[in-house]
Design a protein around this motif. Sequence first.
Motif, short mmCIF file in Angstrom:
data_model
loop_
_atom_site.label_atom_id
_atom_site.label_comp_id
_atom_site.label_asym_id
_atom_site.label_seq_id
_atom_site.Cartn_x
_atom_site.Cartn_y
_atom_site.Cartn_z
N VAL A 209 75.20 77.67 9.06
CA VAL A 209 76.48 77.28 8.47
C VAL A 209 77.17 78.16 8.67
N THR A 210 78.78 77.33 8.57
CA THR A 210 79.41 77.99 9.34
C THR A 210 80.83 77.10 8.86
N GLY A 211 81.30 78.14 7.92
CA GLY A 211 82.62 77.89 7.44
C GLY A 211 83.82 79.28 7.40
N ARG A 212 84.68 79.25 6.83
CA ARG A 212 85.69 79.59 6.98
C ARG A 212 86.34 81.04 6.26
N SER A 213 85.93 82.08 6.66
CA SER A 213 86.14 83.40 5.65
C SER A 213 87.71 83.07 5.26
N ALA A 214 88.14 84.02 3.74
CA ALA A 214 89.51 83.78 3.02
C ALA A 214 89.10 85.48 2.30
N HIS A 215 89.49 85.98 1.22
CA HIS A 215 89.91 86.67 1.04
C HIS A 215 90.10 87.02 -0.86
N ALA A 216 89.09 86.95 -0.91
CA ALA A 216 87.90 86.98 -2.37
C ALA A 216 89.26 87.26 -3.48
N GLY A 217 89.97 87.40 -3.47
CA GLY A 217 91.20 87.77 -4.85
C GLY A 217 92.38 87.10 -3.90
N ARG A 218 92.64 86.99 -2.53
CA ARG A 218 94.43 86.48 -3.33
C ARG A 218 94.04 85.35 -2.63
N ASN A 219 93.03 84.50 -1.40
CA ASN A 219 93.82 82.43 -1.57
C ASN A 219 91.98 82.25 -1.14
N PRO A 220 91.38 82.55 -2.28
CA PRO A 220 89.89 82.13 -2.18
C PRO A 220 89.12 80.71 -1.88
N ALA A 289 70.79 65.34 3.94
CA ALA A 289 71.40 66.58 3.06
C ALA A 289 72.12 67.35 3.51
N VAL A 290 71.92 67.37 4.65
CA VAL A 290 72.98 67.92 6.01
C VAL A 290 74.31 67.53 5.80
N ALA A 291 74.20 66.04 5.81
CA ALA A 291 75.42 65.65 6.25
C ALA A 291 76.34 65.56 4.34
N GLU A 292 75.44 65.63 3.64
CA GLU A 292 75.42 65.67 2.26
C GLU A 292 76.81 67.24 2.50
N VAL A 293 76.36 67.61 2.66
CA VAL A 293 76.40 69.16 1.92
C VAL A 293 77.62 69.96 3.27
N SER A 294 77.59 68.83 4.31
CA SER A 294 78.39 69.47 5.30
C SER A 294 79.40 68.44 4.23
N ALA A 295 80.07 67.93 4.34
CA ALA A 295 81.18 66.26 4.08
C ALA A 295 81.50 67.63 2.49
N LEU A 296 80.30 67.94 1.31
CA LEU A 296 80.79 68.75 0.00
C LEU A 296 81.38 69.62 0.29
N HIS A 297 81.29 70.38 1.25
CA HIS A 297 82.19 71.95 0.91
C HIS A 297 82.65 72.08 2.23
N ASP A 298 83.14 70.82 3.25
CA ASP A 298 83.95 71.39 4.15
C ASP A 298 83.59 72.42 5.35
N VAL A 299 81.57 72.08 5.54
CA VAL A 299 81.28 73.27 6.59
C VAL A 299 81.00 72.55 7.43
N HIS A 300 80.36 73.53 8.91
CA HIS A 300 79.58 72.74 9.85
C HIS A 300 78.29 72.87 9.84
N ILE A 301 77.84 72.09 10.11
CA ILE A 301 76.03 72.60 9.98
C ILE A 301 75.25 72.58 11.51
N HIS A 302 74.15 72.75 12.02
CA HIS A 302 73.70 73.23 12.73
C HIS A 302 72.48 73.41 12.99
N LEU A 303 71.68 72.16 13.16
CA LEU A 303 70.28 72.17 12.72
C LEU A 303 69.57 72.48 14.22
N HIS A 304 67.98 74.03 13.91
CA HIS A 304 67.76 73.98 14.65
C HIS A 304 66.26 73.87 14.36
N GLY A 305 65.12 73.09 15.40
CA GLY A 305 64.28 73.07 14.92
C GLY A 305 63.34 71.91 14.94
N HIS A 306 62.26 71.96 14.95
CA HIS A 306 61.39 70.34 14.85
C HIS A 306 59.86 70.68 13.92
#
Length: 406
Positions: A209-220, A289-306
């Motif tokens: 799961v790849t999101g976006r970093s930010a300061h937790a107090g100044r601009n979360p 579930a991957v599609a729903e979470v990606s859209a809701l949280h505005d993150v990218h999810i790469h799934l590895h495995g089978h």
Amino acid sequence: MTGLTGDERDLLAPVERTPILSRTLEWASINSGTGNLDGLAAMAGYLADAFAQLPGEVRLVEPAPVEKVDARGALREVGHGRHLVLSVRPEAERRVILTGHMDTVYASDHPFQACAWLDDDTLNGPGTADMKGGLSLMLAGLAAYEHRAPTLGYDVLINSDEETGSLSSAALIEGLAQGKLAALTYEPGLPDGSMARARPGSGNYAAVVTGRSAHAGRNPQDGRNALVAASDLALRLAAGVREGLTINPARIEGGAPNNTVPDLAILHFNLRPRTPDLAEAARALVSAAVAEVSALHDVHIHLHGHVSRPPKPITPATQALFGLVSQAAADLGQPMRWQDTGGVCDGNNIAACGVPVLDTMGALGGSIHSPQEFMIASSLDARARLTALVLHRLDRHGIQAGAPTA
């Protein structure tokens, strides 16, 4: 031992416990955890020397490349040991495959490294039941079978990565299993002699799961919290459990300092579908579930495995093979039961090739994958005789339809 012909009694007479046990103790003293490449190389050498007593060609096959997601979310290649293959009478019209694994779950720095007798018949030791005892008795059974004018051909495969899913040997298993009359795999039987029947499938996954970093107090609000998204994904997957399908979110890696919105998290999870239809349902559930979470949280999810272990259902041919084996066991005074299990093994992969397989032909024991692992020594020569008798009857009669199945 009732129900045996004179020829069969002569076939089984040479089987003795002492050499089988001696090999088991020697092999159990070698640490061959899946990640211990030096230990696996040593174990492969011992096995190659031991199985060379059988006719045919012994060779060590290089592992196929395998990649794994690391703690930074990147793919890295994972080393594996070589796999042993013995081919006997490759020109035979009817052939079987016997499989086992040389690796154990105990790493080279694991405290469980030595054997100890719990009583006169119970040996506590790493890999004794799972499955160095099974490998040793397989060899003894094959050696006995070879003494009575055999015509059945066979391949023996002993891989180095079964405990981590056989990813570097899956193609080898599939290739060797094709067209075989039957398969015998030497996972341990239960202490009462019970054998595994149907097995679920299994798949191991890593969701990066790849999101976006930010300061937790100044601009979360400018951040996209990968850890929260991974947790949401874990909860959605866990909610998908149903009859015949288990999903186990096992570990989340990643995160960031307390004052930073984390931009990376890796969710590791396992799923086990009982049937092929449930395996397909699980794939759809994970994708949704991957599609729903990606859209809701505005993150990218790469799934590895089978699903690397397909579900192993019971077919009429498998029932007939169990009928042959259970009758042989009864004739040897080794009554056995057949019961479904939640575990998986290389028998899953073989069954997916359309080959009937019994995958608990090894030594009896229990508490595997723990420092309490134990093996019942008297089962070594008993199961070696069973191996020789089953191969002899397969050779003489094939798999008889209508044989008893319980």
